[in-house]
Design an enzyme around this catalytic site. Structure first.
Site, PDB file in Angstrom:
ATOM      1  N   LYS A 199       0.797  -0.979  -0.024  1.00  0.00           N
ATOM      2  CA  LYS A 199      -0.011  -0.042   0.158  1.00  0.00           C
ATOM      3  C   LYS A 199       0.899   1.217   0.098  1.00  0.00           C
ATOM      4  O   LYS A 199       1.585   1.402   0.902  1.00  0.00           O
ATOM      5  CB  LYS A 199      -0.705  -0.008   1.341  1.00  0.00           C
ATOM      6  N   THR A 254       4.239   6.767  14.656  1.00  0.00           N
ATOM      7  CA  THR A 254       4.315   6.053  15.504  1.00  0.00           C
ATOM      8  C   THR A 254       2.823   5.674  16.059  1.00  0.00           C
ATOM      9  O   THR A 254       2.429   4.685  16.526  1.00  0.00           O
ATOM     10  CB  THR A 254       4.885   6.424  17.166  1.00  0.00           C
ATOM     11  N   GLU A 255       1.898   6.844  15.970  1.00  0.00           N
ATOM     12  CA  GLU A 255       0.446   6.870  16.338  1.00  0.00           C
ATOM     13  C   GLU A 255      -0.156   5.806  15.268  1.00  0.00           C
ATOM     14  O   GLU A 255      -1.056   4.557  15.960  1.00  0.00           O
ATOM     15  CB  GLU A 255       0.101   8.089  15.863  1.00  0.00           C
ATOM     16  N   GLU A 274       8.437   0.561  11.750  1.00  0.00           N
ATOM     17  CA  GLU A 274       9.683   1.433  11.465  1.00  0.00           C
ATOM     18  C   GLU A 274       9.096   2.919  11.859  1.00  0.00           C
ATOM     19  O   GLU A 274       8.437   3.082  10.918  1.00  0.00           O
ATOM     20  CB  GLU A 274      10.519   1.135  10.189  1.00  0.00           C
ATOM     21  N   CYS A 308      12.850  10.025   9.365  1.00  0.00           N
ATOM     22  CA  CYS A 308      12.362   9.187  10.638  1.00  0.00           C
ATOM     23  C   CYS A 308      13.589   9.553  11.638  1.00  0.00           C
ATOM     24  O   CYS A 308      13.615   9.505  12.859  1.00  0.00           O
ATOM     25  CB  CYS A 308      12.203   8.114  10.521  1.00  0.00           C
ATOM     26  N   GLU A 405       7.959  14.727  17.482  1.00  0.00           N
ATOM     27  CA  GLU A 405       8.469  14.699  16.044  1.00  0.00           C
ATOM     28  C   GLU A 405       8.011  15.745  15.026  1.00  0.00           C
ATOM     29  O   GLU A 405       6.829  15.613  14.865  1.00  0.00           O
ATOM     30  CB  GLU A 405       8.524  13.017  15.308  1.00  0.00           C
TER      31      GLU A 405
HETATM   32  P1  NAI Z   1       1.061   7.921   8.617  1.00  0.00           P
HETATM   33  O1  NAI Z   1       1.404   7.050   9.571  1.00  0.00           O
HETATM   34  O2  NAI Z   1      -0.412   8.344   9.032  1.00  0.00           O
HETATM   35  O3  NAI Z   1       1.394   7.263   7.255  1.00  0.00           O
HETATM   36  C1  NAI Z   1       2.117   6.462   6.708  1.00  0.00           C
HETATM   37  C2  NAI Z   1       1.338   5.195   5.924  1.00  0.00           C
HETATM   38  O4  NAI Z   1       0.330   4.700   6.761  1.00  0.00           O
HETATM   39  C3  NAI Z   1       0.494   5.917   4.719  1.00  0.00           C
HETATM   40  O5  NAI Z   1       0.692   4.988   3.839  1.00  0.00           O
HETATM   41  C4  NAI Z   1      -0.943   5.829   5.283  1.00  0.00           C
HETATM   42  O6  NAI Z   1      -1.802   5.869   4.216  1.00  0.00           O
HETATM   43  C5  NAI Z   1      -0.885   4.842   6.241  1.00  0.00           C
HETATM   44  N1  NAI Z   1      -1.888   4.984   7.395  1.00  0.00           N
HETATM   45  C6  NAI Z   1      -2.503   5.728   7.824  1.00  0.00           C
HETATM   46  N2  NAI Z   1      -3.377   5.697   8.714  1.00  0.00           N
HETATM   47  C7  NAI Z   1      -3.344   4.052   8.564  1.00  0.00           C
HETATM   48  C8  NAI Z   1      -4.305   3.196   9.603  1.00  0.00           C
HETATM   49  N3  NAI Z   1      -5.248   3.648  10.398  1.00  0.00           N
HETATM   50  N4  NAI Z   1      -3.835   1.805   9.030  1.00  0.00           N
HETATM   51  C9  NAI Z   1      -3.246   1.600   8.237  1.00  0.00           C
HETATM   52  N5  NAI Z   1      -2.505   2.417   7.575  1.00  0.00           N
HETATM   53  C10 NAI Z   1      -2.654   3.870   7.798  1.00  0.00           C
HETATM   54  O7  NAI Z   1       1.850   9.417   8.560  1.00  0.00           O
HETATM   55  P2  NAI Z   1       1.705  10.632   7.815  1.00  0.00           P
HETATM   56  O8  NAI Z   1       0.342  11.163   8.324  1.00  0.00           O
HETATM   57  O9  NAI Z   1       1.746  10.769   6.503  1.00  0.00           O
HETATM   58  O10 NAI Z   1       2.520  11.631   8.664  1.00  0.00           O
HETATM   59  C11 NAI Z   1       2.207  12.164  10.097  1.00  0.00           C
HETATM   60  C12 NAI Z   1       3.701  11.886  10.704  1.00  0.00           C
HETATM   61  O11 NAI Z   1       4.109  10.560  11.014  1.00  0.00           O
HETATM   62  C13 NAI Z   1       4.798  12.770  10.273  1.00  0.00           C
HETATM   63  O12 NAI Z   1       4.766  14.266  10.492  1.00  0.00           O
HETATM   64  C14 NAI Z   1       5.948  12.138  10.963  1.00  0.00           C
HETATM   65  O13 NAI Z   1       6.142  12.480  12.122  1.00  0.00           O
HETATM   66  C15 NAI Z   1       5.582  10.656  11.022  1.00  0.00           C
HETATM   67  N6  NAI Z   1       6.133   9.983   9.930  1.00  0.00           N
HETATM   68  C16 NAI Z   1       7.252   9.108  10.077  1.00  0.00           C
HETATM   69  C17 NAI Z   1       7.641   8.409   8.910  1.00  0.00           C
HETATM   70  C18 NAI Z   1       8.835   7.491   8.967  1.00  0.00           C
HETATM   71  O14 NAI Z   1       9.580   7.167   8.328  1.00  0.00           O
HETATM   72  N7  NAI Z   1       8.962   6.731  10.330  1.00  0.00           N
HETATM   73  C19 NAI Z   1       7.129   8.561   7.531  1.00  0.00           C
HETATM   74  C20 NAI Z   1       5.941   9.431   7.261  1.00  0.00           C
HETATM   75  C21 NAI Z   1       5.541  10.059   8.573  1.00  0.00           C
END
Ligand code: NAI
Ligand code: MG
Length: 502
Positions: A199, A254-255, A274, A308, A405
């Site tokens: 996805k 993390t959420e 991760e 990250c 973050e």
């Molecule tokens: P996110 O964690 O919501 O999105 C990452 C992926 O998870 C996307 O493909 C999204 O469609 C999917 N996703 C979202 N909600 C989901 C759910 N309930 N069930 C399954 N999959 C789900 O991150 P977002 O909203 O893009 O960014 C928010 C914050 O997250 C950023 O500001 C940053 O702090 C952090 N982040 C950390 C990353 C890392 O590399 N560890 C990468 C992206 C964001």
């Protein structure tokens, strides 16, 4: 500093790729979402729509999981030899290099990152990951184990272990390194013999969709890799909860990582995560000043801070504090902010309007709580989601900008007196534990600190050094498991003990 303008002319394959409505890859076919819905993809440098892609949801995830199951259980894939599987994975790496320019342009257009960074880092690293993992396909071994069995005196056994692919894997990736994150996930899963439903992030689906075409071109059997574009709350959540998925691998916040664990708990799927970070970067007073300044600036400003592992808490020993802060601020002033497709650009826009507003929100909260911006601190006016590279001082440990973050080009510089336990305590004072940096010429201090920092990676006199062979992952709430290196294979294999009476 200003927003530059002269953009490169896009490769014709890129313009035609984005012109066409992009579909989902399910069972070897490019298909519309069952609902028929699509959603727009934006250029973060302008806010304009650049493409439309299918909006996959629960029904499409179900179709894709079924296709992945079929491909795992029957057909060509389970019959391939490890060597044949490895050659396919290698070929995918080759195809990525053959299409380097095209993929770099797609990545820059979609994510906003500087084209030169996509060319030099994202795309070659993705190819290298596949090449590295290809070699492992023939080296996934079990052991023969001499056993004693005290309650069966005189009996003889031949015991050994097999390492088998974990099965159908659901993979959910973010937008900060779209192609590279797809590679980190797919490479080890395919080398191990799993099948995948991937996805993509809704903000940046384009390079992953193009990768889907290259996967077909490489010759992977239908259904081995299925690619879904769609939103997290619908497609992502459905994938994490699907009973036909054996394992979920997630990179993101993390959420959401916690939501994935909850969804996977229903049928006890294997999970690897991760997640976020708030990485400390520590400069000791004997550090090479020039190296430390350039390195700590790169630690936070690379990829616009959307990493990250970004070195977002900069601890500097008192004697060097003013010099390092001034040096990093100067680096920030020199950064050319602009559209990723301008070859002069060194820092592009935030990936999306939401991310832009989040980062601006943190800047406001930091300043309202009493922090001072030595440089930056604001968004840039005009089109696109640009913010100024920012160095904050006068923060307190309880401020949101220190605890949470930000995922933007914002570093907080914090002075410390001594190289002692208080420094270690401050550096570890976070729920995260992804990465850390240490800058010093004292080899003893460097390694002592490396052992005390609670993080999955410690960089000494460098930062953001990634390699396909080097495991990456988090302590504490930064995640479960390690990607890259041979450790990644543990995520996609399970061990079977076989015991035969002789
Ligand atoms: P996110 O964690 O919501 O999105 C990452 C992926 O998870 C996307 O493909 C999204 O469609 C999917 N996703 C979202 N909600 C989901 C759910 N309930 N069930 C399954 N999959 C789900 O991150 P977002 O909203 O893009 O960014 C928010 C914050 O997250 C950023 O500001 C940053 O702090 C952090 N982040 C950390 C990353 C890392 O590399 N560890 C990468 C992206 C964001
Ligand atoms: Mg989200």
């Amino acid at each position: 500093m200003g927003v530059a303008a002269a953009e490169i002319r896009l490769d014709q394959r890129v313009t035609s790729f984005v012109k066409e409505r992009r579909k989902l890859l399910i069972g070897g076919q490019w298909v519309d979402a069952a609902s028929g819905k699509t959603f727009p993809v934006y250029n973060p440098a302008t806010g304009d729509v650049i493409a439309h892609v299918a909006e996959g949801d629960k029904q499409d995830i179900d179709r894709a999981v079924k296709a992945a199951r079929r491909a795992f259980e029957s057909g060509a894939w389970p019959r391939l030899t490890p060597s044949e599987r490895g050659r396919l994975v290698w070929k995918l790496g080759d195809l990525i290099l053959e299409h380097l320019e095209e993929l770099a342009e797609l990545e820059s257009l979609d994510n906003g990152k500087p084209i030169n960074v996509a060319r030099a880092a994202d795309v070659p690293l993705a190819a290298d990951l596949f090449h590295y993992m290809a070699g492992w396909a023939t080296k996934i071994e079990g052991n023969t184990i001499p056993i004693s069995v005290p309650y069966a005196p005189g009996a003889q056994f031949h015991a050994y272990t097999l390492r088998e692919p974990v099965g159908v894997v659901g993979q959910i990736i973010p937008w900060n390194f779209p192609l590279l994150m797809a590679a980190w996930k797919l490479g080890p899963a395919l080398a191990a013999g799993c099948t995948v439903v991937l996805k993509l992030a809704e903000e940046t689906p384009l390079s992953g969709l193009r990768l889907g075409e290259l996967i077909q071109e490489a010759g992977f059997p239908d259904g081995v890799v299925n690619i879904i574009t769609g939103f997290g709350e619908t497609a992502g959540a459905a994938l994490a909860a699907h009973p036909g998925v054996d394992k979920v691998a997630f990179t993101g916040s993390t959420e959401v990582g916690k939501l994935i664990v909850q969804a996977a708990a229903r049928d006890l799927k294997k999970v690897s995560l991760e997640l976020g970070g708030k990485s400390p970067n520590v400069v000791l007073r004997d550090a090479d000043l020039d190296l430390a300044v350039a390195g700590t600036a790169g630690a936070i400003f690379f990829n616009h801070g959307q990493c990250c592992c970004a070195g977002s808490r900069l601890y500097v020993q008192q004697q060097l504090f003013d010099k390092v802060v001034e040096g990093v601020a100067n680096e920030a002033r020199k950064i050319k902010v602009g559209p990723g497709l301008d070859p002069e650009t060194q820092m592009g826009p935030m990936v999306s309007e939401i991310q832009f507003k989040r980062v601006c929100g943190y800047l406001e909260s930091g300043i309202n709580e009493g922090a001072k911006a030595v440089v930056g601190g604001k968004k840039l006016s005009g089109k696109g989601y640009f913010v100024e590279p920012t160095v904050l001082v006068d923060t307190r440990p309880d401020m949101k900008v220190i605890q949470e973050e930000i995922f933007g080009p914002v570093v907080a510089a914090i002075p410390f007196k001594e190289f002692d336990d208080d420094l270690v305590k401050a550096a570890n004072d976070t729920v995260y534990g992804l990465a850390a940096g240490v800058w010093t010429k004292d080899i003893g201090k460097a390694h002592a600190l490396a052992s005390k920092l609670k993080s999955g990676t410690v960089w000494i006199n460098c930062f953001n050094i990634f390699d396909a062979a080097l495991p990456f992952g988090g302590y504490k709430q930064s995640g479960w498991g390690r990607e890259m290196g041979h450790d990644a294979l543990d995520l996609y294999t399970q061990k079977k003990a076989v015991c035969a009476a002789l």
